[in-house]
Design a protein around this motif. Structure first.
Motif, mmCIF file in Angstrom:
data_model
loop_
_atom_site.group_PDB
_atom_site.id
_atom_site.type_symbol
_atom_site.label_atom_id
_atom_site.label_comp_id
_atom_site.label_asym_id
_atom_site.label_seq_id
_atom_site.Cartn_x
_atom_site.Cartn_y
_atom_site.Cartn_z
ATOM 1 N N ASP A 19 0.846 -1.200 0.000
ATOM 2 C CA ASP A 19 0.000 0.000 0.000
ATOM 3 C C ASP A 19 0.879 1.246 0.000
ATOM 4 O OD1 ASP A 19 -1.973 1.865 0.237
ATOM 5 O OD2 ASP A 19 -2.600 1.303 2.250
ATOM 6 N N PHE A 41 -5.162 2.662 -1.419
ATOM 7 C CA PHE A 41 -6.421 3.066 -0.799
ATOM 8 C C PHE A 41 -6.447 4.579 -0.538
ATOM 9 C CE2 PHE A 41 -5.877 -1.350 0.957
ATOM 10 C CZ PHE A 41 -6.901 -1.922 0.218
ATOM 11 N N LYS A 43 -8.072 5.843 1.980
ATOM 12 C CA LYS A 43 -7.804 5.820 3.420
ATOM 13 C C LYS A 43 -7.289 4.429 3.762
ATOM 14 C CE LYS A 43 -10.750 9.420 5.356
ATOM 15 N NZ LYS A 43 -11.786 9.726 6.378
ATOM 16 N N SER A 44 -6.009 4.332 4.048
ATOM 17 C CA SER A 44 -5.386 3.030 4.289
ATOM 18 C C SER A 44 -5.680 2.517 5.694
ATOM 19 C CB SER A 44 -3.874 3.141 4.108
ATOM 20 O OG SER A 44 -3.563 3.553 2.794
ATOM 21 N N THR A 45 -6.018 1.237 5.794
ATOM 22 C CA THR A 45 -6.162 0.569 7.087
ATOM 23 C C THR A 45 -5.652 -0.861 6.936
ATOM 24 O OG1 THR A 45 -8.379 -0.376 6.736
ATOM 25 C CG2 THR A 45 -8.279 1.893 7.552
ATOM 26 N N LYS A 48 -8.480 -3.252 5.683
ATOM 27 C CA LYS A 48 -8.685 -3.214 4.228
ATOM 28 C C LYS A 48 -7.607 -4.029 3.518
ATOM 29 C CE LYS A 48 -10.907 1.312 3.525
ATOM 30 N NZ LYS A 48 -10.689 2.670 2.978
ATOM 31 N N ASN A 51 -8.157 -7.842 4.131
ATOM 32 C CA ASN A 51 -9.334 -8.352 3.432
ATOM 33 C C ASN A 51 -9.111 -8.416 1.926
ATOM 34 O OD1 ASN A 51 -11.372 -9.091 5.363
ATOM 35 N ND2 ASN A 51 -11.565 -6.940 5.893
ATOM 36 N N LEU A 52 -8.377 -7.442 1.393
ATOM 37 C CA LEU A 52 -8.058 -7.476 -0.034
ATOM 38 C C LEU A 52 -7.207 -8.696 -0.361
ATOM 39 C CD1 LEU A 52 -7.195 -4.745 -2.508
ATOM 40 C CD2 LEU A 52 -5.447 -6.482 -2.120
ATOM 41 N N ASP A 153 -14.198 -3.933 9.429
ATOM 42 C CA ASP A 153 -13.830 -2.807 8.569
ATOM 43 C C ASP A 153 -13.698 -1.575 9.457
ATOM 44 O OD1 ASP A 153 -13.317 -1.088 6.505
ATOM 45 O OD2 ASP A 153 -15.398 -0.927 5.840
#
Length: 329
Positions: A19, A41, A43-45, A48, A51-52, A153
């Motif tokens: 990311d 993303f 907004k990076s987390t 996320k 899950n990707l 999430d």
């Protein structure tokens, strides 16, 4: 490169969720025998990113092991984790420990990590409760992890959400001190404060959201879940001695004997408990020399309590500077 060197008895594969990494880093990664999923993303987390990766991976695995970019594993860590799963454990938290103790704040952060390992990991397991999850160095049955992550999430504290969802299903989290994962510790006061803001925001946010589950936990006899919520309700551990001292001071001012005795005993218990939780290697002259850093850390933790709202709206990234081991005291 470190993970590729693992002396593992069976087969494993490495997936990196890239990311917003630098072009040079991406080029280096693509030369290795690993899968790299590039994402960008808005907004990076971590939720996320994970899950990707879970959606993109087409193969089936027995175990999912989560690492941060700065983590270094001991050569036999993967074997230790594999052995634990073969013995029937379903969720493992390895022993995260400092890979750098170069500054006073890194020393304090490393000391804090070890105390948490002793209290919230080994101590919890000793009382037949689940260990905490710390976001990296943790391993799950693959299918279970995929199912749990589908419903997560969150901006910060995905490990806390995962911890509660795991325990809610009465799945025990086992601490495995033999699986050692080195983790970079923060070296500056501002980074320390930002990191604590993120952690505390997640802790209290998930406490409030899950209070409604208390009756169900009582009815189903899920004491592990109740203990975990109680832990989430506690104030920052660094402030415990300060809180008991303030209580003692107020009791002396008000001249209430019972309050004086209770607050004095509370302070003594906290000091003894922390003393037992700190590994022997940290007991050195350097422990006395970091008093100034300890004072600043207390202030930063207090400030973090007033940043909880902002920390819940945006993921606060902890910068990393390297993966070289430099943890000699």
């Amino acid at each position: 490169k470190n993970v590729l060197k693992q002396k593992y008895a069976s087969h494993f594969e490495i997936v990196v969720v890239a990311d917003q990494l630098k072009e040079k880093t991406l080029a280096d990664l693509n030369e290795l025998p690993i899968d790299v999923f590039e994402v960008n993303f808005e907004k990076s987390t971590k939720a996320k990113a994970l899950n990707l990766a879970l959606r993109k991976i087409q193969k089936y695995f027995d175990v999912a092991l989560i690492l941060d970019a700065d983590n270094i594993m001991e050569n036999d860590a993967l074997n230790q984790i594999g052995k634990a799963f073969s013995q029937g454990h379903r969720v493992i938290q390895g022993r995260r420990t400092a890979n750098n103790l170069h500054s006073d704040f890194a020393f304090l952060d490393g000391l804090s990590e070890e105390a948490n390992n002793h209290i919230y990991n080994a101590g919890a397991n000793y009382l037949n409760c689940s260990s905490r999850l710390v976001g990296s160095g943790m391993a799950f049955e693959y299918k279970m992890f995929k199912d749990l992550m589908k419903n997560i999430d969150v901006i910060g504290g995905f490990d806390k959400a995962l911890e509660l969802k795991t325990i809610e299903k009465k799945i025990h989290i086992t601490y495995l001190p033999e699986a050692i994962i080195y983790d970079e510790k923060v070296g500056k006061a501002k980074t320390f404060g930002n990191q604590r803001s993120r952690w505390l925001s997640a802790q209290y946010q998930f406490l409030l959201i899950n209070l409604r589950n208390i009756p169900k936990a009582i009815f189903t006899g899920n004491m592990d879940y109740l203990v975990k919520l109680y832990q989430f309700a506690l104030p920052p551990r660094l402030l415990f001695p300060l809180i008991t001292l303030v209580m003692l001071g107020l009791s002396l001012l008000l001249n209430v004997n019972v309050a004086i005795m209770m607050s004095a005993i509370s302070f003594l218990i906290v000091v003894v408990a922390y003393g037992l939780a700190i590994p022997k290697k940290f007991y050195s002259l350097r422990l006395l020399k970091v008093f100034k850093a300890t004072s600043i850390a207390c202030i930063e933790t207090l400030k973090a309590l007033f940043k909880l709202k902002s920390a819940s709206k945006e993921f606060i990234h902890t910068p990393h500077t390297g993966t070289e081991l430099n943890n000699e005291l």
